[in-house]
Design a protein around this motif. Structure first.
Motif, mmCIF file in Angstrom:
data_model
loop_
_atom_site.group_PDB
_atom_site.id
_atom_site.type_symbol
_atom_site.label_atom_id
_atom_site.label_comp_id
_atom_site.label_asym_id
_atom_site.label_seq_id
_atom_site.Cartn_x
_atom_site.Cartn_y
_atom_site.Cartn_z
ATOM 1 N N VAL A 183 0.272 -1.340 0.310
ATOM 2 C CA VAL A 183 0.120 0.189 -0.608
ATOM 3 C C VAL A 183 1.327 1.362 0.095
ATOM 4 N N ALA A 184 2.229 1.111 1.208
ATOM 5 C CA ALA A 184 2.644 2.243 1.189
ATOM 6 C C ALA A 184 3.759 2.690 -0.191
ATOM 7 N N ALA A 185 4.337 1.344 -1.195
ATOM 8 C CA ALA A 185 4.585 2.056 -2.495
ATOM 9 C C ALA A 185 3.494 2.365 -3.483
ATOM 10 N N VAL A 186 2.785 1.886 -3.785
ATOM 11 C CA VAL A 186 1.690 2.185 -4.699
ATOM 12 C C VAL A 186 0.744 4.028 -4.868
ATOM 13 N N ASP A 187 0.909 3.955 -3.052
ATOM 14 C CA ASP A 187 0.760 5.388 -2.843
ATOM 15 C C ASP A 187 1.528 6.431 -3.309
ATOM 16 N N LEU A 188 3.068 5.541 -2.826
ATOM 17 C CA LEU A 188 4.174 6.683 -3.174
ATOM 18 C C LEU A 188 4.115 7.050 -4.511
ATOM 19 N N PHE A 189 4.489 5.755 -5.731
ATOM 20 C CA PHE A 189 4.100 5.667 -7.015
ATOM 21 C C PHE A 189 3.610 6.588 -6.873
ATOM 22 N N PRO A 197 -10.851 -7.060 -0.851
ATOM 23 C CA PRO A 197 -10.688 -5.375 -1.123
ATOM 24 C C PRO A 197 -9.679 -4.343 -1.149
ATOM 25 N N MET A 198 -8.544 -5.498 -0.111
ATOM 26 C CA MET A 198 -6.963 -4.319 -0.883
ATOM 27 C C MET A 198 -6.746 -4.028 -2.293
ATOM 28 N N ASN A 199 -7.394 -5.521 -2.362
ATOM 29 C CA ASN A 199 -6.377 -5.880 -4.236
ATOM 30 C C ASN A 199 -7.882 -4.791 -5.126
ATOM 31 N N ARG A 200 -8.561 -4.527 -4.701
ATOM 32 C CA ARG A 200 -9.708 -3.990 -5.035
ATOM 33 C C ARG A 200 -9.531 -2.517 -5.110
ATOM 34 N N GLU A 201 -9.639 -1.641 -3.747
ATOM 35 C CA GLU A 201 -8.954 -0.815 -3.598
ATOM 36 C C GLU A 201 -7.647 -0.008 -4.310
ATOM 37 N N LEU A 202 -6.326 -1.341 -4.130
ATOM 38 C CA LEU A 202 -5.408 -0.959 -4.797
ATOM 39 C C LEU A 202 -5.408 -0.611 -7.151
ATOM 40 N N GLY A 203 -5.932 -1.040 -7.093
ATOM 41 C CA GLY A 203 -6.219 -1.075 -8.602
ATOM 42 C C GLY A 203 -6.255 -0.771 -9.155
ATOM 43 N N PRO A 204 -7.146 0.542 -9.708
ATOM 44 C CA PRO A 204 -6.724 1.883 -10.329
ATOM 45 C C PRO A 204 -5.498 3.052 -9.841
ATOM 46 N N ARG A 205 -4.990 2.627 -8.654
ATOM 47 C CA ARG A 205 -3.853 3.590 -8.101
ATOM 48 C C ARG A 205 -2.643 2.558 -8.727
ATOM 49 N N ASP A 256 -20.255 -0.679 -4.086
ATOM 50 C CA ASP A 256 -21.441 -1.390 -3.672
ATOM 51 C C ASP A 256 -21.925 -2.430 -4.129
ATOM 52 N N ASP A 257 -20.810 -3.307 -5.092
ATOM 53 C CA ASP A 257 -21.503 -4.396 -5.816
ATOM 54 C C ASP A 257 -20.610 -5.498 -5.100
ATOM 55 N N ALA A 258 -20.928 -6.434 -4.273
ATOM 56 C CA ALA A 258 -20.174 -7.160 -3.828
ATOM 57 C C ALA A 258 -20.189 -8.662 -4.427
ATOM 58 N N THR A 259 -20.466 -8.861 -5.695
ATOM 59 C CA THR A 259 -19.711 -9.599 -5.621
ATOM 60 C C THR A 259 -18.435 -10.339 -6.399
ATOM 61 N N GLY A 260 -17.306 -9.427 -5.897
ATOM 62 C CA GLY A 260 -16.351 -9.999 -6.043
ATOM 63 C C GLY A 260 -15.647 -9.996 -7.717
ATOM 64 N N LEU A 261 -14.529 -10.121 -7.288
ATOM 65 C CA LEU A 261 -13.904 -10.286 -8.898
ATOM 66 C C LEU A 261 -14.383 -11.339 -9.992
ATOM 67 N N ALA A 262 -14.395 -12.663 -9.220
ATOM 68 C CA ALA A 262 -15.347 -13.886 -10.019
ATOM 69 C C ALA A 262 -15.832 -13.824 -11.350
ATOM 70 N N PRO A 263 -17.000 -12.747 -10.801
ATOM 71 C CA PRO A 263 -18.203 -12.461 -12.232
ATOM 72 C C PRO A 263 -17.468 -12.222 -13.203
#
Length: 192
Positions: free
Chosen positions: A14-20, A96-104, A168-175
């Motif tokens: 998280v720190a690395a992605v934030d700083l990058f 959730p952490m993977n999802r949050e980091l994706g766009p950054r 709000d979409d809690a279906t996860g990555l699989a679908p």
């Protein structure tokens, strides 16, 4: 600063992605990443060999899960059905952490040639794992290679859709990954 504080690896990512994202990959140092994560430089190097390796945190696990899902697909499953089983298995490990980091992370990669190169190598590694798992199921080489590449592309497209979807979409990555695979399968019928 505690030496073995739990969650250090995740905090470092998280720190690395934030700083990058904030200051760019080239301007970010290992010392800054460690400081932001609340750990020492030696703790950083226990988890990663250098700062670009943060990008592929979890790649080995992801490759293993993809291959495991393919290997455990029902007997008689088509190559793409086996890839779908791999995508489902791997998607379950993405939280959730993977999802949050994706766009950054996507923005950081887009801004750095070095990170783009490392991201490409990550894709090659994932495809290699899936191709080997398909070959172990008796899938011919060219078919295994194509199905594995489609699996990587489906994973990336699904991940991007998931990361950008309504929170709000809690279906996860699989679908999202499975829908992307189906889109790619349908697109192959138009190739001629």
């Amino acid at each position: 600063m505690p030496r073995w504080e739990p969650g250090a690896r995740e905090r470092l990512v998280v720190a690395a992605v934030d700083l990058f994202t904030e200051q760019g990959y080239d301007a970010t140092t290992v010392a800054q990443i460690a400081e932001r994560a609340g750990v020492t430089r030696s703790t950083f190097f226990r988890h990663f060999s250098d700062k670009r390796e943060v990008l592929v945190a979890g790649q080995e696990t992801l490759s293993h899960l993809l291959a495991e899902g393919i290997a455990e697909a029902p007997e008689g499953a088509s190559p793409l059905e086996a890839v779908a089983a791999g995508l489902e298995r791997a998607s379950g490990a993405m939280g959730p952490m993977n999802r949050e980091l994706g766009p950054r992370l996507k923005a950081a990669v887009a801004a750095s040639a070095e990170l783009q190169e490392r991201d490409t190598l990550k894709s090659v590694g994932l495809a290699t794992a899936m191709k080997a798992a398909l070959a172990a199921r008796g899938v011919p080489d060219a078919t295994a290679h194509l199905a594995a590449e489609m699996g990587v592309l489906a994973f990336k497209r699904g991940y991007a859709r998931w990361a950008e979807a309504d929170r709000d979409d809690a279906t996860g990555l699989a679908p999202h990954a499975l829908a992307a695979l189906e889109d790619l399968r349908a697109a192959t019928t138009t190739l001629g």
